[in-house]
Each structure stands twice: as C-alpha cells, then as structure tokens.
Motif scaffolding. Structure first.
Motif, PDB file in Angstrom:
ATOM      1  N   ALA A  22     108.920  68.832  -4.785  1.00 41.22           N
ATOM      2  CA  ALA A  22     108.122  69.101  -3.577  1.00 41.22           C
ATOM      3  C   ALA A  22     108.604  68.267  -2.390  1.00 41.22           C
ATOM      4  O   ALA A  22     108.388  68.649  -1.232  1.00 41.22           O
ATOM      5  CB  ALA A  22     106.646  68.814  -3.856  1.00 41.22           C
ATOM      6  N   LEU A  23     109.281  67.136  -2.662  1.00 48.64           N
ATOM      7  CA  LEU A  23     109.809  66.280  -1.597  1.00 48.64           C
ATOM      8  C   LEU A  23     111.109  66.827  -0.993  1.00 48.64           C
ATOM      9  O   LEU A  23     111.513  66.398   0.090  1.00 48.64           O
ATOM     10  CB  LEU A  23     110.110  64.881  -2.156  1.00 48.64           C
ATOM     11  N   GLN A  24     111.765  67.753  -1.704  1.00 49.55           N
ATOM     12  CA  GLN A  24     113.094  68.190  -1.301  1.00 49.55           C
ATOM     13  C   GLN A  24     113.183  68.646   0.162  1.00 49.55           C
ATOM     14  O   GLN A  24     114.072  68.191   0.895  1.00 49.55           O
ATOM     15  CB  GLN A  24     113.618  69.280  -2.241  1.00 49.55           C
ATOM     16  N   PRO A  25     112.302  69.516   0.641  1.00 53.01           N
ATOM     17  CA  PRO A  25     112.406  69.908   2.058  1.00 53.01           C
ATOM     18  C   PRO A  25     112.283  68.719   3.007  1.00 53.01           C
ATOM     19  O   PRO A  25     112.953  68.680   4.054  1.00 53.01           O
ATOM     20  CB  PRO A  25     111.245  70.896   2.238  1.00 53.01           C
ATOM     21  N   LEU A  27     113.140  65.565   2.254  1.00 57.28           N
ATOM     22  CA  LEU A  27     114.388  64.811   2.122  1.00 57.28           C
ATOM     23  C   LEU A  27     115.470  65.409   3.016  1.00 57.28           C
ATOM     24  O   LEU A  27     116.212  64.686   3.689  1.00 57.28           O
ATOM     25  CB  LEU A  27     114.851  64.813   0.664  1.00 57.28           C
ATOM     26  N   VAL A  28     115.555  66.731   3.025  1.00 55.97           N
ATOM     27  CA  VAL A  28     116.519  67.415   3.883  1.00 55.97           C
ATOM     28  C   VAL A  28     116.208  67.134   5.355  1.00 55.97           C
ATOM     29  O   VAL A  28     117.111  66.866   6.160  1.00 55.97           O
ATOM     30  CB  VAL A  28     116.522  68.931   3.611  1.00 55.97           C
ATOM     31  N   GLU A  29     114.934  67.188   5.688  1.00 60.40           N
ATOM     32  CA  GLU A  29     114.522  66.929   7.073  1.00 60.40           C
ATOM     33  C   GLU A  29     114.922  65.524   7.496  1.00 60.40           C
ATOM     34  O   GLU A  29     115.470  65.323   8.591  1.00 60.40           O
ATOM     35  CB  GLU A  29     113.005  67.103   7.189  1.00 60.40           C
ATOM     36  N   TRP A  30     114.645  64.524   6.650  1.00 57.82           N
ATOM     37  CA  TRP A  30     115.031  63.136   6.961  1.00 57.82           C
ATOM     38  C   TRP A  30     116.540  63.003   7.107  1.00 57.82           C
ATOM     39  O   TRP A  30     117.031  62.404   8.058  1.00 57.82           O
ATOM     40  CB  TRP A  30     114.561  62.188   5.855  1.00 57.82           C
ATOM     41  N   ARG A  31     117.258  63.567   6.150  1.00 60.25           N
ATOM     42  CA  ARG A  31     118.709  63.453   6.179  1.00 60.25           C
ATOM     43  C   ARG A  31     119.283  64.065   7.453  1.00 60.25           C
ATOM     44  O   ARG A  31     120.183  63.481   8.085  1.00 60.25           O
ATOM     45  CB  ARG A  31     119.298  64.133   4.931  1.00 60.25           C
TER      46      ARG A  31
END
Length: 403
Positions: A22-25, A27-31
């Motif tokens: 659930a954190l994946q989107p 994580l992508v946003e932060w990256r």
C-alpha cells in the motif's frame, strides 16, 4: 507503471506484505519528488528538509545537521534489544539529465543518476513502517541519511560526528539499487563486495625542444607513454592472480604543437582492489615504476597519490542473515545472486570498518521498459517496483535481527 504494478498484485500473491504494498505509490511519489530536486554532496538542503519534515510528521525522533546535511532518525522497539543502523545516501551527481520524463531534474546540470533518490525513499518507507509497528521488534533502529557519497565522502564525517554511538550500533546494513542486475533479484555476498577507490596524478618533467632535434631534449611524451605501459605490469606481474585489481590511467596530456617536443606531460588515474593487503603494495609499485622509467630517460616527476574509500567488506554472519531474508522476498528464478562484485567504490566501507554489517544490491534493470542504462549515465533510471521490495527486505531484516 504504478497502475500496472497494482493490478499485478491483485492477481498474484506477493511476499511483500500488504501494508508495504500500500506504500508503493507513496514511495514512488517521494522518489520522484527527490529526483526532480537533485543536490550535490553536502548541499542536500532541500532533500534534508524533505526527510526531516516526514520524520516530524510521523513523530520519529531525529537529529538534523549531522555532518552538515545528514540526518539520524531513531526508532525504538517495544523492548530493549540490539542497536541496528540502516544507511541511505542522499546526494546526486553533476550530470545533465537526458530523460524526457515528467519527473525530470529541475536543477540543470544535476541529476540523480545513481539511485540515491530511491535509497532515500526506501529508508523513509522503512522508517514509516517501523514507527507504526514498534511491537514487532526489540531494540533500536537508527536510520542514517548520509550526504556526499559521490564525493568527497559523507560516511567518515558522520562517523566522526558520533552516529554510531549513543547508543552504540551493533550492526549496520545498506542497499544500492543496481541496474547491473535485473528487477526481481538481489545481490548478496560475504566478504569483499566493492573495491577500494584510490587516485593518482603524475607530472613528468623532461626538456622541451624542436621536434627535428630530439637529441637536444628529454621527451616527456615518450617517458609518459612508457610509464603508462609499465604501470599495466603491476596487475599482470606484481599482484597475486587470485586477487583482483585495476590500475587505470584515465588522462594523459602533453604538448602544444606538432613540431615541438613537450617539456612536460601529466597523467592521472585510479587504482581499485579488494584485498586490503594491496593498499600499500600497489602505491609503492606505482612510485617505483615511475621513478625507474624517469631515471632511465633523465626525466624527473611529481607524484600525488590519495585514497578515497577502502573496500566494502561484508561481515559473513550479517550477510548470511540478509541472504536468508532476501531469499524469502525474491521469488524470480534468478533470485539471490552471490557473485555480484564490482570494482566500483562506496564509502559505506567506512561504516563497515567500524561495525559488522552488510551492503547489498537490489536489482532494478528492466529492459522491457528501457530502464537499463548504467549508473552515472545521463539517461539512468530504474524500475520503481523495486522500492517496495527494498522496504520489505529492510523491515524483515529488522524483525529478524532485533527479535
């Protein structure tokens, strides 16, 4: 890419737990936020502010301004136990990005071309998860957000600032997103993983003159060319064949005109090796060879030799633990890759000289999506589905080591 990933998760069971999926989107946003705002070593002010803001939002104890722009976050488990450090580097490179993507660098001439934006996002995701699951581990986790890995080196200043003390760290782990391995793989190796990084510059002093009257000169170009060739005998004839080493002359400059014998010639290069015992032997041989060649021609020289990073050497016990965790997370046929050494250097080595630990590679290349350019290339990018895998591996390692 995110939507495709989420659809695949709906139909295929995954070893990555649902909370981290659930954190994946995010994580992508932060990256991608970090990717758009690359900063060079010891200039990571926006990056540090971003990290500190997130830690503050989650109520995680942290210290800013460590070794100028570094951050140390501390997360305590439910009960006393070992002290584990997780290291993530934050800096970018002086490269003009050529990727035409929505998250392209906003800072011309600067680029996250080595995956450090991903390292920072993974460390943030790990911090977020651990802060909300303190009952799942004992002891303390210290997350080290390090500046300046690409140079001049932020690990040593952080150590000197006391990041491995108060409380004293028992072990340390870190990862590097790695486009030399495909997505769905992890490279874990006991012992030497990455090479020592050392450099040299040499100025050959001859005697200039007319190109048609060489007998009146000492040809610095001739001397330099013989030095370059002779240096290659160090690895071929002075290093044990079972040891790997590199002596590379990367620059050679001399002369101003085609009919003038150059008065001086300059060269520079790099030395790489895994075996720490070579740390004195190779520099001495370089000195001896340059001195001998110059003496034979009547030339003189100035030699400057300096060391950047020692070799990255993983503790066997910690590496075994990382390997066991990765084996349970990675399900592709390639799985965990043991022979993943590289002559690249990393200042994670300074941490590993102080405490036992393991640095490992997380495969990120995806040829089908044209995400396989090498590190430090102006079109470097990686498969972001690796971000959640990195968090899962770190979290599982914490749960196992800090049980």
């Amino acid at each position: 890419m995110v939507s495709t990933f989420r659809e695949s998760q709906a139909t295929q069971p995954s070893p990555v737990r649902s909370q981290i999926q659930a954190l994946q989107p995010t994580l992508v946003e932060w990256r991608r936020w970090l990717h758009q705002r690359p900063e060079l070593g010891f200039q990571e002010h926006l990056t540090s502010e971003f990290v500190a803001r997130k830690l503050q939002e989650w109520g995680i104890e942290h210290q800013t301004g460590v070794a100028q722009t570094g951050i140390v976050a501390t997360i305590k488990g439910a009960k006393p136990g070992p002290i584990l450090a997780i290291r993530a580097d934050m800096d970018a490179l002086p490269i003009l990005e050529e990727n035409q993507v929505p998250y392209r660098s906003l800072h011309d001439g600067k680029m996250h071309a080595c995956g450090h934006d991903g390292h920072t996002a993974i460390a943030l995701g790990t911090a977020y998860y651990l802060a909300h699951h303190r009952d799942d581990f004992a002891g303390t986790v210290k997350l080290l957000f390090q500046p300046a890995e690409e140079g001049p080196g932020g690990a040593k200043p952080m150590i000197e600032a006391g990041v491995l003390e108060n409380p004293t760290v028992d072990a340390i782990v870190g990862l590097h997103l790695w486009n030399n391995l495909p997505i769905g793989t992890v490279g874990v190796r006991s012992g030497p993983l990455m090479a020592a990084t050392e450099c040299f510059r040499c100025q050959i002093h001859g005697k200039g003159g007319h190109g048609a009257m060489p007998h009146q000169t000492i040809d610095s170009i001739l001397v330099a060319s013989q030095v370059v060739q002779a240096l290659q005998t160090i690895v071929a004839r002075n290093v044990n064949p079972v040891d790997a080493a590199v002596v590379t002359v990367g620059t050679l400059h001399a002369g101003t005109a085609l009919n003038v014998i150059a008065d001086s010639a300059s060269m520079s290069g790099t030395v790489r090796y895994f075996n720490p015992e070579l740390g004195e032997h190779i520099p001495q041989r370089i000195q001896d060879i340059i001195a001998g060649v110059c003496q034979g021609h009547g030339a003189t020289y100035d030699l400057d030799y300096w060391r950047l990073y020692p070799p990255v050497i993983n503790d066997p016990a910690i590496a075994d633990l990382v390997r066991s965790v990765a084996t349970n997370v990675i399900e592709t046929p390639a799985g965990v890759v043991p022979e993943c050494q590289t002559m690249g250097g990393e200042d994670m080595s300074f941490f590993l000289q102080e405490v036992p630990g393991c640095y490992f590679f997380l495969g990120t290349a995806n040829l089908s999506q044209n995400l396989a350019y090498p590190h430090h290339h102006p079109r470097f990018d990686f498969d972001e589905s690796a971000l959640q895998t990195g968090v899962e591996i770190f979290v599982r390692f914490v749960e196992k080591y800090c049980a």
